[in-house]
Design a protein around this motif. Structure first.
Motif, PDB file in Angstrom:
ATOM      1  N   TYR A  41       5.922   4.262 -11.032  1.00  0.00           N
ATOM      2  CA  TYR A  41       5.501   2.885 -10.803  1.00  0.00           C
ATOM      3  C   TYR A  41       6.363   2.220  -9.742  1.00  0.00           C
ATOM      4  N   GLN A  42       7.679   2.456  -9.826  1.00  0.00           N
ATOM      5  CA  GLN A  42       8.598   1.854  -8.860  1.00  0.00           C
ATOM      6  C   GLN A  42       8.295   2.324  -7.437  1.00  0.00           C
ATOM      7  N   GLN A  43       7.805   3.551  -7.297  1.00  0.00           N
ATOM      8  CA  GLN A  43       7.495   4.091  -5.977  1.00  0.00           C
ATOM      9  C   GLN A  43       6.193   3.541  -5.418  1.00  0.00           C
ATOM     10  N   TYR A  44       5.173   3.397  -6.262  1.00  0.00           N
ATOM     11  CA  TYR A  44       3.865   3.000  -5.738  1.00  0.00           C
ATOM     12  C   TYR A  44       3.574   1.506  -5.829  1.00  0.00           C
ATOM     13  N   ARG A  45       4.375   0.744  -6.550  1.00  0.00           N
ATOM     14  CA  ARG A  45       4.061  -0.672  -6.747  1.00  0.00           C
ATOM     15  C   ARG A  45       3.906  -1.420  -5.421  1.00  0.00           C
ATOM     16  N   ASN A  46       4.860  -1.246  -4.513  1.00  0.00           N
ATOM     17  CA  ASN A  46       4.826  -2.001  -3.263  1.00  0.00           C
ATOM     18  C   ASN A  46       3.826  -1.447  -2.256  1.00  0.00           C
ATOM     19  N   ILE A  47       3.190  -0.313  -2.604  1.00  0.00           N
ATOM     20  CA  ILE A  47       2.185   0.293  -1.734  1.00  0.00           C
ATOM     21  C   ILE A  47       0.783  -0.095  -2.198  1.00  0.00           C
ATOM     22  N   ALA A  48       0.686  -0.708  -3.368  1.00  0.00           N
ATOM     23  CA  ALA A  48      -0.606  -0.940  -4.002  1.00  0.00           C
ATOM     24  C   ALA A  48      -1.571  -1.752  -3.144  1.00  0.00           C
ATOM     25  N   SER A  49      -1.041  -2.645  -2.319  1.00  0.00           N
ATOM     26  CA  SER A  49      -1.916  -3.476  -1.475  1.00  0.00           C
ATOM     27  C   SER A  49      -2.372  -2.756  -0.212  1.00  0.00           C
ATOM     28  N   SER A 185      -0.345 -21.474   4.825  1.00  0.00           N
ATOM     29  CA  SER A 185      -0.073 -20.108   4.388  1.00  0.00           C
ATOM     30  C   SER A 185       0.996 -20.114   3.298  1.00  0.00           C
ATOM     31  N   VAL A 186       0.667 -19.472   2.188  1.00  0.00           N
ATOM     32  CA  VAL A 186       1.571 -19.426   1.037  1.00  0.00           C
ATOM     33  C   VAL A 186       1.821 -17.972   0.667  1.00  0.00           C
ATOM     34  N   VAL A 187       3.072 -17.557   0.665  1.00  0.00           N
ATOM     35  CA  VAL A 187       3.411 -16.203   0.248  1.00  0.00           C
ATOM     36  C   VAL A 187       3.954 -16.252  -1.175  1.00  0.00           C
ATOM     37  N   THR A 188       3.407 -15.386  -2.027  1.00  0.00           N
ATOM     38  CA  THR A 188       3.860 -15.315  -3.409  1.00  0.00           C
ATOM     39  C   THR A 188       4.797 -14.121  -3.563  1.00  0.00           C
ATOM     40  N   LEU A 189       6.035 -14.400  -3.853  1.00  0.00           N
ATOM     41  CA  LEU A 189       7.093 -13.396  -3.815  1.00  0.00           C
ATOM     42  C   LEU A 189       7.073 -12.433  -4.989  1.00  0.00           C
ATOM     43  N   ASN A 190       6.278 -12.727  -6.021  1.00  0.00           N
ATOM     44  CA  ASN A 190       6.211 -11.812  -7.162  1.00  0.00           C
ATOM     45  C   ASN A 190       5.129 -10.757  -6.985  1.00  0.00           C
ATOM     46  N   GLY A 191       4.541 -10.702  -5.784  1.00  0.00           N
ATOM     47  CA  GLY A 191       3.537  -9.684  -5.502  1.00  0.00           C
ATOM     48  C   GLY A 191       4.157  -8.365  -5.076  1.00  0.00           C
ATOM     49  N   TYR A 192       3.413  -7.613  -4.280  1.00  0.00           N
ATOM     50  CA  TYR A 192       3.841  -6.264  -3.905  1.00  0.00           C
ATOM     51  C   TYR A 192       4.653  -6.279  -2.606  1.00  0.00           C
ATOM     52  N   ILE A 193       5.752  -7.014  -2.643  1.00  0.00           N
ATOM     53  CA  ILE A 193       6.610  -7.143  -1.462  1.00  0.00           C
ATOM     54  C   ILE A 193       7.922  -6.407  -1.703  1.00  0.00           C
ATOM     55  N   ASP A 194       8.250  -5.512  -0.805  1.00  0.00           N
ATOM     56  CA  ASP A 194       9.525  -4.804  -0.908  1.00  0.00           C
ATOM     57  C   ASP A 194      10.668  -5.806  -0.771  1.00  0.00           C
ATOM     58  N   LYS A 195      11.646  -5.690  -1.636  1.00  0.00           N
ATOM     59  CA  LYS A 195      12.760  -6.646  -1.664  1.00  0.00           C
ATOM     60  C   LYS A 195      13.563  -6.659  -0.361  1.00  0.00           C
ATOM     61  N   SER A 196      13.444  -5.602   0.426  1.00  0.00           N
ATOM     62  CA  SER A 196      14.207  -5.531   1.674  1.00  0.00           C
ATOM     63  C   SER A 196      13.547  -6.321   2.809  1.00  0.00           C
TER      64      SER A 196
END
Length: 218
Positions: A41-49, A185-196
């Motif tokens: 899950y940790q590997q694919y979460r930020n790729i989901a979009s 434009s509103v970015v939601t930080l709890n989405g699939y965004i890599d923390k880096s």
């Protein structure tokens, strides 16, 4: 900028719904089919979009070029379509946010890059989403995000005399599309965004960490 919007448009995956678990399940099904190591899950979460292409690139890596990509993509989409809402759920606070928009008679809709046949099948599991004012999918129009056309078309369908539309998403293409469409434009930080990732580089008008925070600043 922080005045109350008179319309709101949302991305779907990573913004309204946490679809990563079911997308990851589909990827791992294909990987097992081809005797490849599965991903966490940790590997694919930020790729989901990033759609089927991004998922397959993650799972197969450099070996992807050795396979028939079109076949792999279709197999992944077939499995995902058949298992589209096993573990998918709303992000925390989304139902409250959308119900509040309905109470305030603020029209809202969905603009996603997800193919229409998957979008419409998925929202049937979430009546609140299915009954929104407009749904534009990735293949509804000639262009998709980051092009502004889908957002502008959705806004046109909402038929607002003097629109002050906010678009909420969790990817750079979402913010690019909103900025190009002259929307807030509103970015939601709890989405699939890599923390880096430094999302300030995307030039969003507003950053929020949750649907609850978004509701509080409206």
């Amino acid at each position: 900028m922080t005045t109350t919007p008179n319309a709101m448009l949302f991305d779907l995956d990573g913004t309204l719904l946490d679809t990563a678990p079911d997308l990851g399940n589909a990827l791992n099904h294909i990987l097992r089919l081809y005797k490849m190591p599965t991903v966490t899950y940790q590997q694919y979460r930020n790729i989901a979009s990033d759609g089927a292409k991004g998922l397959l690139e993650l799972g197969f890596g450099e070996e992807l070029k050795e396979y028939d990509f079109t076949k792999l993509r279709q197999q992944l989409l077939d499995y995902y379509e058949q298992n589209i809402c096993v573990d998918t759920c709303y992000f925390e606070g989304i139902e409250t946010l959308l119900s509040n928009l309905n109470k305030q008679n603020i029209p809202w809709g969905i603009v996603t890059n997800k193919p229409e046949f998957l979008t419409l099948k998925l929202v049937k599991y979430f009546p609140l989403l299915e009954n929104c004012a407009v749904i534009i999918s990735g293949d509804s129009l000639p262009n998709r995000k980051p092009h502004p056309e889908p957002l502008l078309h959705a806004q046109k369908l909402l038929n607002i005399a003097t629109p002050n539309t906010w678009y909420i998403g969790d990817a750079e293409r979402d913010i690019q599309a909103a900025n190009s469409a002259n929307m807030v434009s509103v970015v939601t930080l709890n989405g699939y965004i890599d923390k880096s990732i430094d999302v300030d580089m995307w030039n969003p008008d507003i950053k929020v960490s949750s649907a609850r925070e978004l509701l509080s600043i409206m």
